[in-house]
Motif scaffolding. Structure first.
Motif, PDB file in Angstrom:
ATOM      1  N   TRP A  37      37.306   2.897   7.256  1.00  0.00           N
ATOM      2  CA  TRP A  37      38.215   2.030   7.280  1.00  0.00           C
ATOM      3  C   TRP A  37      39.624   2.771   6.185  1.00  0.00           C
ATOM      4  O   TRP A  37      40.690   3.447   6.672  1.00  0.00           O
ATOM      5  CB  TRP A  37      38.219   1.013   6.622  1.00  0.00           C
ATOM      6  N   LEU A  38      39.195   3.318   4.986  1.00  0.00           N
ATOM      7  CA  LEU A  38      39.602   3.906   4.122  1.00  0.00           C
ATOM      8  C   LEU A  38      40.649   5.101   4.489  1.00  0.00           C
ATOM      9  O   LEU A  38      41.897   5.804   4.266  1.00  0.00           O
ATOM     10  CB  LEU A  38      39.055   3.591   2.802  1.00  0.00           C
ATOM     11  N   ASN A  39      39.587   6.352   4.685  1.00  0.00           N
ATOM     12  CA  ASN A  39      39.448   7.083   5.812  1.00  0.00           C
ATOM     13  C   ASN A  39      41.115   7.355   6.642  1.00  0.00           C
ATOM     14  O   ASN A  39      41.740   8.363   6.441  1.00  0.00           O
ATOM     15  CB  ASN A  39      38.430   7.948   5.933  1.00  0.00           C
ATOM     16  N   ASP A  40      40.208   6.257   7.608  1.00  0.00           N
ATOM     17  CA  ASP A  40      41.030   5.994   8.686  1.00  0.00           C
ATOM     18  C   ASP A  40      42.836   5.799   8.162  1.00  0.00           C
ATOM     19  O   ASP A  40      44.003   5.863   9.113  1.00  0.00           O
ATOM     20  CB  ASP A  40      41.085   4.993   9.480  1.00  0.00           C
ATOM     21  N   ALA A  41      43.129   4.370   7.121  1.00  0.00           N
ATOM     22  CA  ALA A  41      44.306   4.097   6.094  1.00  0.00           C
ATOM     23  C   ALA A  41      44.605   5.844   5.818  1.00  0.00           C
ATOM     24  O   ALA A  41      46.382   5.544   5.729  1.00  0.00           O
ATOM     25  CB  ALA A  41      43.756   3.266   5.672  1.00  0.00           C
TER      26      ALA A  41
END
Length: 103
Positions: A37-41
């Protein structure tokens, strides 16, 4: 924020939805879900910044782009960056609060 981002955020809030029904969520599963999720954000923030830069460069070169499209792209990039900074600040604040807790 599009629907894919909302779905990813919901999956972080409930990591059990990504694993088998009768299996307990492990620390590793939660970490991997959060990492994804963090990488995508962060990728989304970067993409918006790059889009804004490209639109601004096209306008500066005199290409046929609408000024309002350049401004909208720049504003989207600004808002996503500001939101990311606010979320980062809240995460750091929560981490510091947890570190102050006595066990």
């Amino acid at each position: 924020m599009n629907m894919d981002q909302i779905a990813r955020m919901n999956s972080v809030m409930s990591p059990a939805s990504q694993v088998q029904p009768n299996r307990q969520v492990t620390s590793h599963d939660a970490q991997q879900t959060f990492k994804t999720w963090l990488n995508d954000a962060i990728t989304d923030v970067n993409d918006k910044q790059v889009d804004s830069q490209i639109m601004t460069e096209r306008m500066a070169r005199g290409e046929d782009v609408d000024l309002h499209e350049v401004m909208i792209t720049a504003q989207k990039a600004t808002i996503t960056l500001e939101t990311t900074v606010e979320v980062r600040d809240k995460v750091i604040e929560a981490y510091q609060e947890i570190m102050r807790m006595q066990v």
